[in-house]
Design an enzyme around this catalytic site. Structure first.
Site, PDB file in Angstrom:
ATOM      1  N   HIS A  16     -13.025   2.590  -0.312  1.00 35.02           N
ATOM      2  CA  HIS A  16     -13.069   1.527   0.708  1.00 35.02           C
ATOM      3  C   HIS A  16     -13.687   0.251   0.139  1.00 35.02           C
ATOM      4  O   HIS A  16     -14.195  -0.581   0.886  1.00 35.02           O
ATOM      5  CB  HIS A  16     -13.912   1.907   1.943  1.00 35.02           C
ATOM      6  CG  HIS A  16     -13.335   2.987   2.806  1.00 35.02           C
ATOM      7  ND1 HIS A  16     -14.137   3.862   3.495  1.00 35.02           N
ATOM      8  CD2 HIS A  16     -12.071   3.318   3.114  1.00 35.02           C
ATOM      9  CE1 HIS A  16     -13.384   4.698   4.191  1.00 35.02           C
ATOM     10  NE2 HIS A  16     -12.118   4.390   3.966  1.00 35.02           N
ATOM     11  N   ASN A  67       0.870  -1.164   0.000  1.00 34.23           N
ATOM     12  CA  ASN A  67       0.000   0.000   0.000  1.00 34.23           C
ATOM     13  C   ASN A  67       0.914   1.222   0.000  1.00 34.23           C
ATOM     14  O   ASN A  67       1.450   1.598   1.043  1.00 34.23           O
ATOM     15  CB  ASN A  67      -0.893  -0.054   1.242  1.00 34.23           C
ATOM     16  CG  ASN A  67      -1.880   1.096   1.284  1.00 34.23           C
ATOM     17  OD1 ASN A  67      -1.800   2.030   0.486  1.00 34.23           O
ATOM     18  ND2 ASN A  67      -2.803   1.028   2.221  1.00 34.23           N
ATOM     19  N   ARG A 102     -12.779  14.819   7.835  1.00 36.69           N
ATOM     20  CA  ARG A 102     -13.528  15.272   6.658  1.00 36.69           C
ATOM     21  C   ARG A 102     -14.975  15.589   7.025  1.00 36.69           C
ATOM     22  O   ARG A 102     -15.581  14.891   7.834  1.00 36.69           O
ATOM     23  CB  ARG A 102     -13.535  14.209   5.558  1.00 36.69           C
ATOM     24  CG  ARG A 102     -12.175  13.867   5.013  1.00 36.69           C
ATOM     25  CD  ARG A 102     -12.315  12.957   3.786  1.00 36.69           C
ATOM     26  NE  ARG A 102     -11.043  12.382   3.424  1.00 36.69           N
ATOM     27  CZ  ARG A 102     -10.752  11.072   3.463  1.00 36.69           C
ATOM     28  NH1 ARG A 102     -11.677  10.194   3.826  1.00 36.69           N
ATOM     29  NH2 ARG A 102      -9.565  10.644   3.129  1.00 36.69           N
TER      30      ARG A 102
END
Ligand code: AMP
Length: 402
Positions: free
Chosen positions: A183, A10, A244
């Protein structure tokens, strides 16, 4: 020798997270992280998980991703698990944005790299870093199959009615503006694991998945296929998150620009980094927020209430989208650990067949489990997510098939 290991990478702009798994039993052989790549104070943290050696940490400048991956390989090699090992079957890369093109995991070649690059305008922060990771890994092991697993792929089954914004179609198409969702690897894994927990096939169940981590998103999964999700063109839309804002009237942005005199970049930073829980109360860690709530802190209480209100709106919305719901599944850092969030999200929804058993909800466990009372019409579950295992499984399935 059969190759049964998969390295999951990742790659962020200044970090690389990795896990090495053995697909014979899905066990983890090593996990680690390189941080602050390109700085003087880079750090590599490596934990071998077979043989019992402890975590090793090294500090010092790591100038770029190539140096980072070489350092990771050197650490793995110390335990006989290096990148040159014949037991390594493939490398699976998390790629954030696959646009409409990539609907499933894909073996990487030059054409795939070019397409991921073409998608940079819709994922300017993530795709370049993912590409750097892939290119570096391919340079180190050009002979090894490498697979891209996209965060958006699971959501490509959304109907146009859910994926399109109600804006001028030509403009939307010209700039590829639509709801992609993110996601996806987690939503795919958790919706399948929820069906398994219920002892049913994924094609037989409708699930609302609530991925509540520092980033947060909900999805409506009908018979194993995603039909709606709360994140949109970018991960900014939807639920209240750690930093957020989630949903907001787009005119707030014009107002901030015209009246507040803020630049586009300043507004971007405000909404992505200084909003959500941290903007509301100064903390984005749910543990700290709950501690403050328990002490009677009003700002923390209001932040919690706004977070829960939005979450309940999405549960209701996705209940209507699906028509019939078999399970609501909580996952990720908050969803797996914060019993008060689960309790508040479901409270008072008995008319929808939803309830949480206080005793079951209080149990701490790493296993998938039901927290609804016995005989409940709709199951409420806590299902730990495992994105790395899902990436490794998808990667291995593709490589083993070839
Ligand atoms: P993730 O992005 O999935 O790693 O989730 C990270 C978030 O999970 C943290 O910012 C915390 O808000 C939350 N979290 C982790 N552990 C707990 C816990 N024990 N109780 C409440 N929230 C937690």
């Amino acid at each position: 020798m059969t190759s049964t290991r998969v390295l999951v990478l990742n790659s962020g702009s200044s970090s690389v997270k990795y896990q090495l798994l053995d697909m014979r039993d899905n066990s983890r052989l090593a996990v680690g992280l390189v941080e602050r790549i390109g700085e003087e104070t880079s750090r590599l943290k490596h934990t071998p998980l077979h043989g019992g050696g402890g975590t090793r940490e090294s500090n010092g400048p790591i100038p770029d991703h190539e140096a980072a991956l070489k350092a990771v390989s050197a650490e793995l090699a110390k335990d006989g698990l290096g990148l040159d090992s014949p037991e390594l079957a493939a490398i699976g890369h998390r790629v954030v944005h696959g646009g409409r093109t990539f609907t499933e995991p894909t073996v990487i070649d030059e054409a795939v790299l070019a397409e991921i690059e073409r998608l940079i305008p819709v994922a300017p922060l993530h795709n370049p870093a993912n590409l750097t990771g892939i290119r570096t890994a391919r340079a180190l092991r050009p002979d090894l199959p490498q697979v891209a697993v996209f965060d958006t792929a699971f959501h490509t089954t959304m109907p146009e009615s859910a994926a399109r914004y109600a804006i001028d179609v030509q403009t939307a198409d010209e700039y590829r503006i639509r709801r992609y969702g993110f996601h996806g690897t987690s939503h795919a894994f958790v919706s399948r694991a929820t069906a398994e927990l219920l002892g049913r096939a994924p094609e037989d169940v409708n699930v609302i998945v609530l991925h509540l981590g520092n980033g947060a998103s909900a999805s409506a999964v009908e018979k194993g296929r995603c039909v709606d999700t709360s994140m949109g063109l970018t991960p900014l839309e939807g639920l209240v998150m750690g930093t957020r804002s989630g949903d907001l009237d787009p005119a707030v942005i014009f107002h901030l620009a015209r009246v507040g005199g803020l630049s586009t970049d300043e507004i971007d930073t405000l909404l992505n980094k200084r909003s959500g829980l941290i903007g509301l109360c100064g903390d984005n860690d749910m543990r700290e927020i709950r501690r403050r709530v328990d002490e009677g802190d009003e700002r923390a209480q209001l932040a919690f209430d706004i977070y829960i209100h939005r979450l309940r709106k999405y549960i209701g919305a996705y209940y209507a989208v699906l028509g019939r719901v078999d399970a609501v599944a909580f996952t990720a850092g908050v969803g797996e650990n914060a019993a008060p969030v689960r309790e508040a999200a479901i409270a008072g929804l008995q008319e929808l067949g939803l309830a949480v058993d206080a005793g079951l909800n209080a149990v701490r466990s790493d296993e998938p489990r039901l927290i609804s009372p016995a005989g409940a019409r709709v199951a409420v579950a806590v299902v730990p997510t495992d994105e790395e295992l899902e990436i490794a499984t998808q990667t291995y399935a593709l490589v083993a098939r070839k």
